[in-house]
Design a protein around this motif. Sequence first.
Motif, PDB file in Angstrom:
ATOM      1  N   LEU A   1      48.469  11.066  92.205  1.00 15.27           N
ATOM      2  CA  LEU A   1      49.075   9.812  92.631  1.00 15.27           C
ATOM      3  C   LEU A   1      50.032   9.330  91.549  1.00 15.27           C
ATOM      4  O   LEU A   1      49.720   9.365  90.359  1.00 15.27           O
ATOM      5  CB  LEU A   1      47.979   8.786  92.896  1.00 15.27           C
ATOM      6  N   LYS A   2      51.223   8.854  91.986  1.00 15.19           N
ATOM      7  CA  LYS A   2      52.204   8.304  91.058  1.00 15.19           C
ATOM      8  C   LYS A   2      52.609   6.905  91.503  1.00 15.19           C
ATOM      9  O   LYS A   2      52.848   6.667  92.685  1.00 15.19           O
ATOM     10  CB  LYS A   2      53.440   9.209  90.986  1.00 15.19           C
ATOM     11  N   THR A   3      52.696   5.991  90.535  1.00 11.88           N
ATOM     12  CA  THR A   3      53.071   4.616  90.826  1.00 11.88           C
ATOM     13  C   THR A   3      53.514   3.954  89.530  1.00 11.88           C
ATOM     14  O   THR A   3      53.550   4.611  88.475  1.00 11.88           O
ATOM     15  CB  THR A   3      51.897   3.851  91.473  1.00 11.88           C
ATOM     16  N   ASP A   4      53.803   2.666  89.563  1.00 10.83           N
ATOM     17  CA  ASP A   4      54.158   1.936  88.342  1.00 10.83           C
ATOM     18  C   ASP A   4      53.128   0.880  87.963  1.00 10.83           C
ATOM     19  O   ASP A   4      53.169   0.357  86.850  1.00 10.83           O
ATOM     20  CB  ASP A   4      55.531   1.269  88.486  1.00 10.83           C
ATOM     21  N   THR A   5      52.227   0.560  88.861  1.00  5.93           N
ATOM     22  CA  THR A   5      51.176  -0.419  88.569  1.00  5.93           C
ATOM     23  C   THR A   5      49.881   0.023  89.232  1.00  5.93           C
ATOM     24  O   THR A   5      49.857   0.244  90.443  1.00  5.93           O
ATOM     25  CB  THR A   5      51.558  -1.820  89.084  1.00  5.93           C
ATOM     26  N   LEU A   6      48.826   0.155  88.422  1.00  5.68           N
ATOM     27  CA  LEU A   6      47.545   0.617  88.969  1.00  5.68           C
ATOM     28  C   LEU A   6      46.401  -0.096  88.257  1.00  5.68           C
ATOM     29  O   LEU A   6      46.389  -0.210  87.025  1.00  5.68           O
ATOM     30  CB  LEU A   6      47.415   2.134  88.801  1.00  5.68           C
ATOM     31  N   TYR A   7      45.436  -0.576  89.041  1.00  2.00           N
ATOM     32  CA  TYR A   7      44.230  -1.206  88.513  1.00  2.00           C
ATOM     33  C   TYR A   7      43.042  -0.294  88.836  1.00  2.00           C
ATOM     34  O   TYR A   7      42.888   0.140  89.980  1.00  2.00           O
ATOM     35  CB  TYR A   7      44.029  -2.592  89.131  1.00  2.00           C
ATOM     36  N   TYR A   8      42.211  -0.030  87.835  1.00  2.00           N
ATOM     37  CA  TYR A   8      41.186   1.002  87.998  1.00  2.00           C
ATOM     38  C   TYR A   8      39.833   0.505  87.500  1.00  2.00           C
ATOM     39  O   TYR A   8      39.735  -0.092  86.422  1.00  2.00           O
ATOM     40  CB  TYR A   8      41.594   2.251  87.210  1.00  2.00           C
ATOM     41  N   ASP A   9      38.792   0.743  88.303  1.00  2.00           N
ATOM     42  CA  ASP A   9      37.419   0.388  87.961  1.00  2.00           C
ATOM     43  C   ASP A   9      36.646   1.679  87.717  1.00  2.00           C
ATOM     44  O   ASP A   9      36.396   2.440  88.649  1.00  2.00           O
ATOM     45  CB  ASP A   9      36.787  -0.414  89.105  1.00  2.00           C
TER      46      ASP A   9
END
Length: 497
Positions: free
Chosen positions: A171-179
């Motif tokens: 996965l590619k993006t510019d903003t990611l929040y991860y738990d």
Amino acid sequence: MRRATFYLILFFVSVLSFSQTRVTLKTAGKLIGSGSEQRMKDSVVLIQGNTTIFCDSAYLNKLTNSAKAYGHVRIIDNVDPLNIQSDYLEYDGNLRVARLRNNVVMKDDSVTLYTDNLDYDRNTQVGHYFGGGKLVDESNELTSDWGYYFTPTKKAEFFSEVDMINPEFRLKTDTLYYDTNTSLAKTKGKTEGITIESDTLNTNNGLIYNRQDLYAEIYEGNIANADVYIEADTIVADDARKVYTASQNIIMTSKPDSLTIYGNRGRYTKLIKEAVVYDQAYMKKMLEGDSLFISADTLYSNQNDPENKFLTAYHDVKMFKSNMQGVADSVSYNFRDSTIYMFTDPVIWAENSQMTADSINIEVRESKIYKMNLTQNSFVISQDSAKNYNQVRGIDMQVYFDDGFIKKTDVNGNGESIYYIKEATGAMSMNKMKCSNMALYFNRNSVTEIRTYKEVDGQVKPEFEIAQLDKRLRGFTWHQDIRPTLRQVARNLRWDK
């Protein structure tokens, strides 16, 4: 006495607090200097409260309560399961902030973070990395230009050039929040992904992804592979069961067949190539250089068997093509023989002609309508320029087309017909006949010739002798009031598509 006891307690609390906030030397192989600034070498150990700093050499400034550490730097918290390593450290004991540089590795019981630049705030227990970094846990590997890791909650935030990789997905993006507790990832904005099976997904409004459940929820995006393209406001991809569920403004395209289905609720089962779409559902397929639209309460397609691919539309079916329209309770389209089957009260309109029967099937050759087969209680009506109704009825019929117009009609069994003849003088007469079988030839839907076979019974009447009862064959019904329009069939058609 009580006041003295209070001050004594306050003194001990202050001393204890001071000792916990001061950075002090525990051990070192060599100590240089004894004033406010000290230099230490060889197996240096510094402490502040629950935190221990190991390094090869260090400078300790007692006035500023700060330290600089060099070589094999390691920070260990005796309370929290935190271990940070680097080549260099600047530590502010008053702010309790560590600035680590070069070959930084931060570990706790959940993740490992690799970077060359990490600022760690011991008060908030938040690490901020920049200049590139990589976080690894048992589920995913995530890289980005900069981000944060929150030790108390085991959550992370990634920004700019974010790349998440695991054995099943990238996965590619510019903003990611991860738990890290749940392996749940949420992105914002443009996001691109690809599975191990080369399925691709794209969205401009972010998604939710959970590797533990092999689950993704995509907003205003699409999923595509070699067989199908799916676009919708929301798509839920259950990769464990290989099922994609979509809702609102669905566009589902079968690539090999150039067939597109629209609707507001739908499901695609990848393993058996099965699609179901409902709630304002309709399909579009190219025929004769024109679009054929079919709407229904539910559209079902199964393309698992290349030799038996089909699409079924059932309940309140409407069809629209620029030169043909139709209605029925259910319709099936067979991809192998390019035939459309219509069941239960089917009606077809072609230009000024109307066809009805117990069942109708439409044969398509080279993307053009070639023939319609009417079975049981067949009835064809054509309205001429004078508003007269030319009629043919029989048990079964075969209606042949040429460029969208009826070219010939074969009637098999109990044939009856009414057709009007306009003489060169302008006079009108009506030919009415019965026979076992007949063939009618047309020119742009006007009868030019009738050939009759077996037990012929017919008569010709001039216009002034035609009674009203003579103008209709038994079972005549003109269904113009239910003839569908394009907007009735494609109710939520995106006209810009």
